[in-house]
Design a protein around this motif. Sequence first.
Motif, mmCIF file in Angstrom:
data_model
loop_
_atom_site.group_PDB
_atom_site.id
_atom_site.type_symbol
_atom_site.label_atom_id
_atom_site.label_comp_id
_atom_site.label_asym_id
_atom_site.label_seq_id
_atom_site.Cartn_x
_atom_site.Cartn_y
_atom_site.Cartn_z
ATOM 1 N N ARG A 254 0.806 -1.223 0.000
ATOM 2 C CA ARG A 254 0.000 0.000 0.000
ATOM 3 C C ARG A 254 0.840 1.274 0.000
ATOM 4 N NH1 ARG A 254 -1.377 1.631 5.487
ATOM 5 N NH2 ARG A 254 -0.011 0.471 6.864
ATOM 6 N N ASN A 255 2.166 1.159 0.207
ATOM 7 C CA ASN A 255 3.034 2.341 0.095
ATOM 8 C C ASN A 255 3.580 2.537 -1.307
ATOM 9 O OD1 ASN A 255 3.044 3.316 2.755
ATOM 10 N ND2 ASN A 255 4.349 1.624 3.378
ATOM 11 N N LEU A 256 3.294 1.599 -2.212
ATOM 12 C CA LEU A 256 3.886 1.647 -3.547
ATOM 13 C C LEU A 256 2.822 1.975 -4.585
ATOM 14 C CD1 LEU A 256 6.075 -1.533 -3.228
ATOM 15 C CD2 LEU A 256 6.935 0.769 -3.464
ATOM 16 N N LYS A 257 3.267 2.573 -5.686
ATOM 17 C CA LYS A 257 2.355 2.877 -6.781
ATOM 18 C C LYS A 257 1.847 1.571 -7.388
ATOM 19 C CE LYS A 257 2.202 5.721 -10.884
ATOM 20 N NZ LYS A 257 2.903 6.617 -11.763
ATOM 21 N N ASN A 258 0.551 1.537 -7.719
ATOM 22 C CA ASN A 258 -0.074 0.324 -8.260
ATOM 23 C C ASN A 258 0.089 -0.873 -7.350
ATOM 24 O OD1 ASN A 258 -1.020 1.576 -10.537
ATOM 25 N ND2 ASN A 258 0.819 1.140 -11.713
ATOM 26 N N PHE A 259 0.209 -0.618 -6.067
ATOM 27 C CA PHE A 259 0.370 -1.680 -5.060
ATOM 28 C C PHE A 259 1.534 -2.613 -5.383
ATOM 29 C CE2 PHE A 259 -2.920 -0.344 -2.489
ATOM 30 C CZ PHE A 259 -4.105 -0.163 -3.175
ATOM 31 N N ARG B 28 7.367 -5.325 -8.684
ATOM 32 C CA ARG B 28 8.460 -5.319 -7.718
ATOM 33 C C ARG B 28 8.695 -6.732 -7.208
ATOM 34 N NH1 ARG B 28 9.942 -0.342 -5.461
ATOM 35 N NH2 ARG B 28 11.671 -1.605 -4.729
ATOM 36 N N ARG C 130 9.497 -9.222 2.827
ATOM 37 C CA ARG C 130 10.371 -8.046 2.717
ATOM 38 C C ARG C 130 10.471 -7.645 1.255
ATOM 39 N NH1 ARG C 130 15.388 -9.279 6.895
ATOM 40 N NH2 ARG C 130 14.054 -9.659 8.681
ATOM 41 N N LEU C 131 10.609 -6.342 1.054
ATOM 42 C CA LEU C 131 10.730 -5.797 -0.300
ATOM 43 C C LEU C 131 12.201 -5.801 -0.694
ATOM 44 C CD1 LEU C 131 9.138 -4.227 -2.541
ATOM 45 C CD2 LEU C 131 9.790 -2.161 -1.362
ATOM 46 N N ILE C 132 12.460 -6.162 -1.951
ATOM 47 C CA ILE C 132 13.841 -6.130 -2.450
ATOM 48 C C ILE C 132 14.060 -4.768 -3.095
ATOM 49 C CG2 ILE C 132 15.447 -7.178 -4.067
ATOM 50 C CD1 ILE C 132 13.900 -9.779 -3.771
ATOM 51 N N PRO C 133 15.070 -3.974 -2.635
ATOM 52 C CA PRO C 133 15.325 -2.681 -3.286
ATOM 53 C C PRO C 133 15.716 -2.896 -4.735
ATOM 54 C CG PRO C 133 16.577 -2.878 -1.257
ATOM 55 C CD PRO C 133 15.987 -4.214 -1.523
ATOM 56 N N LYS C 134 15.420 -1.904 -5.575
ATOM 57 C CA LYS C 134 15.647 -2.084 -7.007
ATOM 58 C C LYS C 134 17.116 -2.293 -7.342
ATOM 59 C CE LYS C 134 11.709 -0.431 -9.417
ATOM 60 N NZ LYS C 134 11.052 0.562 -10.228
ATOM 61 N N GLU C 135 18.001 -1.681 -6.515
ATOM 62 C CA GLU C 135 19.426 -1.832 -6.823
ATOM 63 C C GLU C 135 19.955 -3.220 -6.475
ATOM 64 O OE1 GLU C 135 20.665 1.546 -4.651
ATOM 65 O OE2 GLU C 135 20.613 0.520 -2.726
#
Lengths: 478, 177
Positions: free
Chosen positions: B22-27, B31, B92-97
């Motif tokens: 819910r903190n990200l665009k298009n949920f 990602r 957990r979310l993986i950072p894009k880098e």
Amino acid sequence: MATSMIRRLGTSKLLRSPRFRHAERTILSDAFKSEQVWKERLTYPFFEKINAKEFGIEMLTQFEQNKNFSPVDVQLFANKIQDLSESFEYVASNILLRYRHCDSSVPVRDDIMHAIVRGYIDGGHINKLLPLIKDKAQYGIFPDEHSMCLLLDQLLEDGDYARAAQMAYEVMLQEEYDYQMRNLLALTAAIKHFCYTMDFVRKERDPVDPDEDIEYVAVKVITNPYYDDHFDIKDERFLLGKTLYNLSKNTAMLDPEFSRSLQLIGLGLYEKFELANQLLEDWVKDSSLKNVVYSEALKHYEDYLNDAPTRDPEAEPVSMSDKTLDDEIELLKLTPTEKGNCISKFESLKSSLKEGQTPDVNIEDKINTVLASSAFKKLEKSGGQTFTTNFKSWMEKLKVDLDSYITVVNKQNKMVEIHNKLVALQEREELLRYFENSHILKKITRNMEEETKEEEDVVEYVAPPGQRNIKKAKKKKF
Amino acid sequence: MPVKYIGRESFFHGKSLFQIARNLKNFGEGRLVYRVSFSKRYEEPSYYRLTSVKPDMNAKGYCKGTAAGEKIFRGENFGICNIDVGSKLDWRLIPKEEEHIWLDAAAKCSSKTVKVIPDKLELPPLMKKLFMEDYDVHELDYDGSTFQVERVINKDKFNHAVINRTSTETVTQDSAV
């Protein structure tokens, strides 16, 4: 001395007042903003007829029944937000809050977001927009690339560097670095905030009062507080540091030594000293680099490293029941030995830097030269062109959607009208044929009376204990 | 007032999928996310590339909803699957880098050796004895292959065993896989 005076004047309230607003140069020219193209939309017939306040209130009353917004309605309303007065701005925020909770709001539509942001800017309600953008969960306003640039430009023009930096943090949190203009403007906001309005005071944790009553709460499972070091960051130093680091890494128009300097400052603020030392070591060992970093960046990094707080490695771990997010953040700090190692490593790297490799360049002057460069103007022009093409496709899509929406609504209204007519016809027929059908009607009423009588005669029967809830064996049909 | 919780310790150290989304665009479409317990349990990387996440915005604690994503489990791609465990606080979310690290690790995973097993299986000993006695009573002939059955494998997404129909090797019950 003159530059420092001008810098101080730029932040004074006098120059930020409406009379002097035009003294500050806007960063973006009209080639990017395309105000003329945007204002032309108001001449379209479907926008001309809409009164923002009445339309918004009508939408809210219909939402009470339908519990849903149509994206077409939201788009029509969003394009007229600039007409709302400040006392009726609540209509827009209520609609956006409810729209976020509808299924039709996903995927996020760039045309709606652009219209919302631009409407708030043109209507002069920026102060009310910024908390909505920060509350992503409830309002879900994710400005598209073009409108984020306009918002940043407006905040920088007003000299509100602190709020512009808040928007830069939002850009960093979404991790979308494809659009270079947005990266550049967000980086400008972060640098201006760093130079002028940032409060570098560290916030201490509230002290625990031992005499205070503890509230005991029994739960089935105690959830572990988890600090994800991204959305959970509360300390503005870390946010600014991470923003500077990520944006300078991903902005293509910067000189390499400028980018490296900003990365070093960012990592120092963010307190990731081991990563910063590793990067610095790689840069120092790279013999092809003429200038490594600016001396100002080295000085800032050294200050941050020396002032970094440490944690006690032999402290007792906090018990499960008392753990909070702050305890998790505490675990990320360096121990005194680690800090000593980082400092000694940095000193050795600093001493290995040759004299000409750390030029004395002011960061703010450097970013201003980037904004005045020809490459920036090219970026503006291409940005304006992409906006005009996008805008045309948005308006065409809106026409198509609106036509189909109107046919659907007309069809529904027609169905309701036909249904009402049929009901009226049926009543009329009953009246006309009453005496012909009277014998049928008497039969129906007699049946209805018998049914109600049967229901009244049934007495509630309760079986004796031992014989209740016995399922009768079903006879199988072979 | 400080709050002290009393209860069982949780196994999970993460967030729910919907708290991240819910903190990200298009949920969070597109990602990468991963489950912490899988990353600790298995050597090979396991992650999801989200395709559609629909959180229940009115749920308390924002822990409910439906989600689907491309599932890479222990280096193997299972395609787009529904994610039923989005409410577990294990994500957990993986950072894009860092995405390239996970993608490279999944690509480098060696393909698992496929188990090849013989297609004939001996009957259990007691059952075999009963059948032999029965055959003797009715004076029927039998040989080595009478009391063997064909193996059947219930193939599902985790079981990739293959039957070797060409070899004449049999497997007794003791050494059955």
